[in-house]
Design a protein around this motif. Structure first.
Motif, PDB file in Angstrom:
ATOM      1  N   GLU A 166       0.837  -1.194   0.000  1.00 50.07           N
ATOM      2  CA  GLU A 166       0.000   0.000   0.000  1.00 50.07           C
ATOM      3  C   GLU A 166       0.870   1.241   0.000  1.00 50.07           C
ATOM      4  O   GLU A 166       1.912   1.284   0.658  1.00 50.07           O
ATOM      5  CB  GLU A 166      -0.908   0.021   1.233  1.00 50.07           C
ATOM      6  CG  GLU A 166      -2.021  -1.008   1.207  1.00 50.07           C
ATOM      7  CD  GLU A 166      -2.858  -0.982   2.467  1.00 50.07           C
ATOM      8  OE1 GLU A 166      -4.084  -1.180   2.372  1.00 50.07           O
ATOM      9  OE2 GLU A 166      -2.276  -0.769   3.550  1.00 50.07           O
ATOM     10  N   HIS A 215      -2.703   4.206  -3.418  1.00 48.51           N
ATOM     11  CA  HIS A 215      -2.948   3.075  -4.303  1.00 48.51           C
ATOM     12  C   HIS A 215      -2.258   1.830  -3.765  1.00 48.51           C
ATOM     13  O   HIS A 215      -1.493   1.892  -2.792  1.00 48.51           O
ATOM     14  CB  HIS A 215      -2.451   3.379  -5.722  1.00 48.51           C
ATOM     15  CG  HIS A 215      -0.960   3.587  -5.803  1.00 48.51           C
ATOM     16  ND1 HIS A 215      -0.341   4.750  -5.381  1.00 48.51           N
ATOM     17  CD2 HIS A 215       0.038   2.776  -6.252  1.00 48.51           C
ATOM     18  CE1 HIS A 215       0.960   4.653  -5.569  1.00 48.51           C
ATOM     19  NE2 HIS A 215       1.223   3.465  -6.090  1.00 48.51           N
ATOM     20  N   THR A 272      -6.494   1.210  -7.247  1.00 49.80           N
ATOM     21  CA  THR A 272      -6.819   2.220  -6.239  1.00 49.80           C
ATOM     22  C   THR A 272      -7.724   1.605  -5.178  1.00 49.80           C
ATOM     23  O   THR A 272      -8.916   1.891  -5.101  1.00 49.80           O
ATOM     24  CB  THR A 272      -7.512   3.434  -6.884  1.00 49.80           C
ATOM     25  OG1 THR A 272      -8.641   2.960  -7.638  1.00 49.80           O
ATOM     26  CG2 THR A 272      -6.567   4.179  -7.796  1.00 49.80           C
ATOM     27  N   CYS A 273      -7.134   0.717  -4.391  1.00 51.98           N
ATOM     28  CA  CYS A 273      -7.885   0.074  -3.309  1.00 51.98           C
ATOM     29  C   CYS A 273      -6.914  -0.335  -2.218  1.00 51.98           C
ATOM     30  O   CYS A 273      -5.695  -0.236  -2.379  1.00 51.98           O
ATOM     31  CB  CYS A 273      -8.651  -1.139  -3.840  1.00 51.98           C
ATOM     32  SG  CYS A 273      -7.611  -2.452  -4.506  1.00 51.98           S
ATOM     33  N   ASP A 307      -9.044  -5.419  -0.236  1.00 50.56           N
ATOM     34  CA  ASP A 307     -10.111  -5.330  -1.229  1.00 50.56           C
ATOM     35  C   ASP A 307      -9.900  -6.029  -2.572  1.00 50.56           C
ATOM     36  O   ASP A 307     -10.889  -6.364  -3.234  1.00 50.56           O
ATOM     37  CB  ASP A 307     -10.438  -3.857  -1.506  1.00 50.56           C
ATOM     38  CG  ASP A 307     -10.994  -3.162  -0.275  1.00 50.56           C
ATOM     39  OD1 ASP A 307     -11.636  -3.854   0.539  1.00 50.56           O
ATOM     40  OD2 ASP A 307     -10.792  -1.949  -0.133  1.00 50.56           O
TER      41      ASP A 307
END
Length: 274
Positions: free
Chosen positions: A25, A38, A56-57, A61
């Protein structure tokens, strides 16, 4: 917790999140907080081809489908160095019994085309080649570089199973902490005698073998005195951002390591009394 079959995907390179080379991350610093920017993920197949993707998580996720759809092959020249003529070749016939250190691919998205990733790899190899000629018992042993398709895809090092922190948490009473600190100090002094500073000393980079012998690993930030650092220092183990390779960086870290080790033993003794 992520599941291998979270979205029912069975196609693509990656069949399990555990098989990813990295999952990282990245955050943006904002006043009073950090905001997630991101996620990047990388994968290396059995033929040592590397792949990179981003989304973009957050880490919790992504699905396997998203990962596989995002992964793109990284050109060898973007991450693998051409070996110098005097490079030691690793005499290994399998991937068992040693640790293969590869280039750090998590930052590939912003570093591609800059030749920084292969340079970092080659700089560490040059330090290891010097240490192979000037060894020290408390510094990781370099077996040589692994060449494929005419380039260095990584290098082989002796494998260790636990960090000094894990060892101290397991059974501090039987561990010779004073002797371990002396070994770490001796290794750092040896580097300094060769004109090198380590620049990233912290418990995660100190391993312990089955005989409680301590070994410093990960010389990715080890550079000659005065050389500009691309990366160096770990938060909590430095007093400021490190711009250049200096003896003082190691002296500060050694003081922190001593205090940390004493604190680890003290906290365990206090728990025992309670």
């Amino acid at each position: 917790m992520m599941s291998d079959a979270k979205d029912g995907s069975t196609e693509g390179l990656v069949r399990s999140f555990k098989s990813l080379h990295s999952l990282s991350e990245f955050f943006i610093a904002e006043p009073g907080e950090e905001r997630l920017s991101h996620l990047t993920f990388t994968y290396v197949d059995e033929d040592d081809n590397a792949f990179f993707g981003s989304a973009t998580c957050a880490k919790r996720d992504p699905t396997l489908r998203l990962v596989n759809d995002s992964l793109k092959r990284i050109p060898d020249e973007d991450i693998f160095s051409i070996p110098p003529e005097d490079t030691t070749l690793a005499d290994v016939t399998s991937r068992n019994g040693y640790y293969l250190k590869r280039p750090n691919l998590s930052n590939y998205g912003r570093l591609k085309g800059l030749n920084i990733i292969p340079k970092i790899l080659l700089d560490e190899i040059q330090v290891l080649e010097l240490l192979k000629k000037n060894p020290h018992p408390n510094l990781v042993y370099y077996l040589g570089s692994v060449i494929k398709r005419g380039r260095i895809i990584g290098f082989a090092l002796t494998k260790y199973l636990q960090t000094i922190e894990a060892r101290l948490r397991k059974d501090p009473a039987s561990f010779d902490t004073i002797g371990a600190i002396k070994g770490i100090e001796s290794a750092v002094e040896h580097l300094h005698s060769l004109g090198l500073a380590y620049n990233d000393l912290n418990p995660a980079n100190i391993m312990v073998d089955n005989h409680d012998h301590v070994v410093i690993i990960d010389l990715g930030s080890c550079r000659p005195f005065g050389q500009k650092l691309i990366s160096g220092g770990t938060r909590g183990w430095v007093e400021q951002n490190l711009d250049t390779s200096e003896k003082e960086n190691d002296k500060i870290a050694l003081r922190k390591i001593r205090a940390w080790a004493e604190g680890m033993i003290g906290s365990v003794e206090q728990d025992d009394q309670e």
